[in-house]
Design a protein around this motif. Structure first.
Motif, PDB file in Angstrom:
ATOM      1  N   ASP A 138      32.734  26.631  45.253  1.00 19.86           N
ATOM      2  CA  ASP A 138      33.396  26.155  46.221  1.00 19.86           C
ATOM      3  C   ASP A 138      33.397  24.697  46.284  1.00 19.86           C
ATOM      4  OD1 ASP A 138      30.768  26.663  47.085  1.00 19.86           O
ATOM      5  OD2 ASP A 138      31.216  25.471  48.993  1.00 19.86           O
ATOM      6  N   VAL A 139      32.003  24.080  45.491  1.00 20.65           N
ATOM      7  CA  VAL A 139      31.944  22.614  45.246  1.00 20.65           C
ATOM      8  C   VAL A 139      32.762  22.279  44.229  1.00 20.65           C
ATOM      9  CG1 VAL A 139      30.318  20.947  44.626  1.00 20.65           C
ATOM     10  CG2 VAL A 139      29.488  23.052  46.036  1.00 20.65           C
TER      11      VAL A 139
ATOM     12  N   ALA B  32      36.425  21.749  45.332  1.00 21.15           N
ATOM     13  CA  ALA B  32      36.718  20.501  46.390  1.00 21.15           C
ATOM     14  C   ALA B  32      36.552  19.248  45.332  1.00 21.15           C
ATOM     15  CB  ALA B  32      35.521  20.526  47.251  1.00 21.15           C
ATOM     16  N   GLU B  33      35.821  19.113  44.230  1.00 18.31           N
ATOM     17  CA  GLU B  33      35.431  18.119  43.675  1.00 18.31           C
ATOM     18  C   GLU B  33      35.526  18.545  41.956  1.00 18.31           C
ATOM     19  OE1 GLU B  33      35.388  15.129  44.496  1.00 18.31           O
ATOM     20  OE2 GLU B  33      34.683  15.113  46.435  1.00 18.31           O
TER      21      GLU B  33
ATOM     22  N   ARG C   5      28.362  13.953  48.583  1.00 23.74           N
ATOM     23  CA  ARG C   5      29.068  14.816  49.549  1.00 23.74           C
ATOM     24  C   ARG C   5      28.183  15.994  49.690  1.00 23.74           C
ATOM     25  NH1 ARG C   5      35.117  16.856  48.814  1.00 23.74           N
ATOM     26  NH2 ARG C   5      35.354  18.364  50.658  1.00 23.74           N
ATOM     27  N   TYR C   6      27.517  16.496  48.603  1.00 31.31           N
ATOM     28  CA  TYR C   6      26.812  17.855  48.696  1.00 31.31           C
ATOM     29  C   TYR C   6      25.206  17.648  48.125  1.00 31.31           C
ATOM     30  CZ  TYR C   6      31.485  19.741  48.523  1.00 31.31           C
ATOM     31  OH  TYR C   6      32.530  20.141  48.907  1.00 31.31           O
TER      32      TYR C   6
END
Length: 307
Positions: A181-182, A185-186, A209-210
């Motif tokens: 999922d990371v 998104a990126e 972000r993470y």
């Protein structure tokens, strides 16, 4: 008869993997790495390879023959045109089925047999991004690659604790775990071309972000370069460095490569000095440490054009 793309082996359909090992290659055989990727739990992972436009029938045949006989689920994607480092890796993720991606460069070699076991333990749904580290433990002592080995040993082969001091700086797709999922998104920025900085720029985005974790689960970088190849790669990376400056000025200005380039920019006649610095780096008559220093300085002198 031409090989279908993607080409999947018999084990592929039966596996629902937690971990997708993603390996791009271009005119270099990934077979040594494939031989080293043995797991005690084949059902937990798959290996997806992409030949990024090598157009080498012998290489395609060798890889496809190996994976056809592998007990691990394997897929080979063969491109007719080279798409580059960022786009090729993005394409790999679209084929992956696992909850986690493990990016490995084809010239890496795990440093022990527990390598994949450690990564499977990290693929537990909590870690967003984890880098395992570089080493040179298995790299040959070849004179032609001595300068790169010296430079890499100084700047790249760091412990997890050392890397964690600047976690976004040490994010390389040579040995990198990313949660699905990371990456959704990126993704990597496909505008990066040539060599360098696409993974570091991505690391800057995901770290903000993470967060980025670091562990000691190293693989050896076997694909060391000659001084001539290093210089050529540095020349190719200037536009990418400029792109990082544009996107992350607050981060990149803290890096030594930026600070040295900024200082060099003030030197009159740098355009005249630049090829002389390169010449020292490539000279077989100069001492090894001086050549390594000169190549690092040459890279900074190139970057001075865009700071």
């Amino acid at each position: 008869m031409s090989l279908p793309s993607p080409f999947r082996n018999a084990a592929f359909a039966a596996v629902m993997p937690r971990l997708s090992v993603l390996i791009p290659f271009y005119r270099e055989s990934p077979l040594d790495l494939l031989r080293a990727l043995q797991s005690r739990d084949p059902s937990a992972l798959e290996i997806i390879l992409i030949d990024d436009g090598s157009a080498m029938a012998d290489l395609t045949h060798a890889v496809s023959t190996f994976i056809a006989q592998s007990p691990l689920a394997c897929e080979l994607i063969t491109l007719t045109v080279n798409e580059g480092r960022a786009r090729g890796r993005n394409r790999l993720t679209t084929a992956a089925r696992g909850d986690y991606y493990l990016f490995l460069d084809s010239d890496m070699l795990p440093d022990d047999t527990a390598f994949l076991d450690r990564w499977l333990a990290q693929a537990d749904g909590h870690n967003a991004v984890v880098f395992g580290g570089f080493s040179l433990r298995q790299a040959p002592d070849t004179p032609a690659f001595a300068i790169h080995k010296l430079m890499a040993g100084h700047s790249d082969c760091l412990s997890a604790a050392e890397r964690a001091e600047q976690p976004e700086k040490y994010v390389f797709t040579s040995n990198l775990l990313v949660r699905r999922d990371v990456f959704a998104a990126e993704a990597f920025d496909g505008a990066f071309t040539g060599w360098g900085w696409e993974d570091t720029e991505w690391g800057m985005r995901v770290a903000a972000r993470y967060g980025v974790g670091h562990i000691d689960n190293t693989a050896t970088h076997m694909g060391l370069d000659t001084p001539e190849t290093l210089a050529r790669k540095y020349e190719q990376s200037v536009a990418n460095f400029a792109r990082v400056i544009d996107r992350h000025p607050h981060v990149i200005t803290q890096y030594p490569s930026y600070k040295v380039a900024k200082l060099l920019k003030k030197i009159p006649g740098l355009n005249v000095l630049r090829p002389l610095i390169k010449a020292v780096g490539l000279s077989s008559l100069a001492p090894l440490k001086l050549r390594a220093f000169s190549l690092r300085l040459y890279r900074a002198a190139l970057y001075a054009q865009v700071v």
